[in-house]
Design a protein around this motif. Structure first.
Motif, mmCIF file in Angstrom:
data_model
loop_
_atom_site.group_PDB
_atom_site.id
_atom_site.type_symbol
_atom_site.label_atom_id
_atom_site.label_comp_id
_atom_site.label_asym_id
_atom_site.label_seq_id
_atom_site.Cartn_x
_atom_site.Cartn_y
_atom_site.Cartn_z
ATOM 1 N N ARG A 159 84.099 64.007 -2.661
ATOM 2 C CA ARG A 159 85.782 63.436 -3.384
ATOM 3 C C ARG A 159 86.750 65.612 -2.415
ATOM 4 O O ARG A 159 87.388 65.761 -2.095
ATOM 5 C CB ARG A 159 86.425 63.561 -4.484
ATOM 6 C CG ARG A 159 86.521 62.284 -4.701
ATOM 7 C CD ARG A 159 86.937 61.936 -6.177
ATOM 8 N NE ARG A 159 86.528 60.595 -6.023
ATOM 9 C CZ ARG A 159 86.893 59.604 -7.230
ATOM 10 N NH1 ARG A 159 87.969 60.608 -8.101
ATOM 11 N NH2 ARG A 159 86.676 58.752 -7.316
ATOM 12 N N ARG A 165 86.124 66.486 1.177
ATOM 13 C CA ARG A 165 87.935 65.500 1.822
ATOM 14 C C ARG A 165 88.777 66.456 1.342
ATOM 15 O O ARG A 165 89.587 66.755 1.962
ATOM 16 C CB ARG A 165 88.591 64.389 1.421
ATOM 17 C CG ARG A 165 87.193 63.588 2.048
ATOM 18 C CD ARG A 165 87.435 62.115 1.688
ATOM 19 N NE ARG A 165 86.109 61.727 0.492
ATOM 20 C CZ ARG A 165 86.205 60.809 -0.588
ATOM 21 N NH1 ARG A 165 87.227 60.125 -0.344
ATOM 22 N NH2 ARG A 165 85.484 60.797 -1.320
ATOM 23 N N THR A 166 89.239 66.571 0.046
ATOM 24 C CA THR A 166 89.696 67.752 -0.855
ATOM 25 C C THR A 166 90.699 69.140 0.275
ATOM 26 O O THR A 166 91.123 69.709 0.743
ATOM 27 C CB THR A 166 90.541 68.048 -1.950
ATOM 28 O OG1 THR A 166 90.200 66.561 -2.654
ATOM 29 C CG2 THR A 166 91.448 68.577 -2.331
ATOM 30 N N ASP A 220 89.059 69.422 3.088
ATOM 31 C CA ASP A 220 90.026 69.677 4.731
ATOM 32 C C ASP A 220 91.023 69.225 4.642
ATOM 33 O O ASP A 220 91.599 69.660 5.886
ATOM 34 C CB ASP A 220 88.660 68.083 4.957
ATOM 35 C CG ASP A 220 87.696 68.552 5.070
ATOM 36 O OD1 ASP A 220 86.860 69.977 5.373
ATOM 37 O OD2 ASP A 220 85.881 67.170 5.017
ATOM 38 N N LEU A 221 91.472 68.790 4.073
ATOM 39 C CA LEU A 221 92.918 68.377 3.649
ATOM 40 C C LEU A 221 93.721 69.507 3.185
ATOM 41 O O LEU A 221 94.811 69.516 4.056
ATOM 42 C CB LEU A 221 93.415 66.825 2.368
ATOM 43 C CG LEU A 221 92.961 65.689 3.075
ATOM 44 C CD1 LEU A 221 93.548 64.768 1.495
ATOM 45 C CD2 LEU A 221 93.958 64.953 4.010
ATOM 46 N N LEU A 222 92.988 70.044 2.817
ATOM 47 C CA LEU A 222 94.097 71.468 2.068
ATOM 48 C C LEU A 222 94.207 72.424 3.896
ATOM 49 O O LEU A 222 95.223 72.697 3.892
ATOM 50 C CB LEU A 222 93.527 71.735 1.224
ATOM 51 C CG LEU A 222 94.212 71.912 -0.184
ATOM 52 C CD1 LEU A 222 93.392 72.305 -0.849
ATOM 53 C CD2 LEU A 222 95.403 72.304 -0.766
ATOM 54 N N ARG A 223 92.883 72.665 4.630
ATOM 55 C CA ARG A 223 92.490 72.731 5.605
ATOM 56 C C ARG A 223 93.656 72.530 6.461
ATOM 57 O O ARG A 223 94.121 73.269 7.383
ATOM 58 C CB ARG A 223 90.903 72.966 5.892
ATOM 59 C CG ARG A 223 90.726 74.528 6.554
ATOM 60 C CD ARG A 223 89.291 74.270 6.754
ATOM 61 N NE ARG A 223 88.690 73.351 6.558
ATOM 62 C CZ ARG A 223 87.874 73.813 5.093
ATOM 63 N NH1 ARG A 223 88.017 74.410 4.562
ATOM 64 N NH2 ARG A 223 87.134 72.624 4.658
ATOM 65 N N THR A 224 93.395 71.060 6.706
ATOM 66 C CA THR A 224 94.471 70.869 7.332
ATOM 67 C C THR A 224 95.810 70.868 7.153
ATOM 68 O O THR A 224 96.613 71.233 8.423
ATOM 69 C CB THR A 224 93.987 69.429 8.162
ATOM 70 O OG1 THR A 224 92.629 68.961 7.949
ATOM 71 C CG2 THR A 224 95.338 68.311 8.624
ATOM 72 N N ARG A 225 96.087 71.039 6.154
ATOM 73 C CA ARG A 225 97.796 71.198 5.662
ATOM 74 C C ARG A 225 97.894 72.727 6.808
ATOM 75 O O ARG A 225 99.339 72.802 6.607
ATOM 76 C CB ARG A 225 97.976 71.129 4.229
ATOM 77 C CG ARG A 225 99.535 70.803 3.910
ATOM 78 C CD ARG A 225 99.844 70.655 2.571
ATOM 79 N NE ARG A 225 100.808 70.988 2.386
ATOM 80 C CZ ARG A 225 101.258 70.475 0.991
ATOM 81 N NH1 ARG A 225 100.623 70.571 0.113
ATOM 82 N NH2 ARG A 225 102.501 70.633 0.351
#
Length: 111
Positions: free
Chosen positions: A11, A14-15, A17-22
């Motif tokens: 988790r 993934r969090t 990765d999501l922050l990096r994508t954002r």
């Protein structure tokens, strides 16, 4: 306990990765806005350059006509022309020559 820890780690990954994508999406949006702004500025600069070139043709033609008339006015008496007729004949030639000369200079300048 081991499964809970693995779940927590995945988790967190993934969090992250999501922050990096954002962050990447936000950076791309900012870059797009910057490029659009630069394009608008370049367009304005090009319009200003064309305006200045047009005004240059007028200014150079004005002075070149004056200089030409200083040289040609004594000949107007010999040719039986008034100064206004001579001026009317000289202006289109001078303006055309100046325009073509500036166009040629612009063509040979690096872009």
């Amino acid at each position: 306990l081991d499964n809970r820890l693995q779940d927590l780690i995945s988790r967190a990954i993934r969090t992250g990765d999501l922050l990096r994508t954002r962050v990447d999406v936000e950076r791309q949006t900012q870059n797009q806005e910057l490029l659009s702004s630069m394009n608008r500025r370049a367009d304005v600069q090009l319009q200003l350059q064309r305006t200045v070139e047009g005004l240059s043709v007028v200014a150079i033609s004005y002075y070149a006509t004056g200089l030409s008339l200083y040289v040609l006015t004594p000949l107007s008496g010999v040719m039986g022309m008034s100064k206004s007729v001579l001026t009317a004949a000289v202006v289109p030639l001078v303006v055309g020559s100046v325009y073509l000369a500036l166009r040629r200079i612009r063509k040979h300048m690096p872009h």
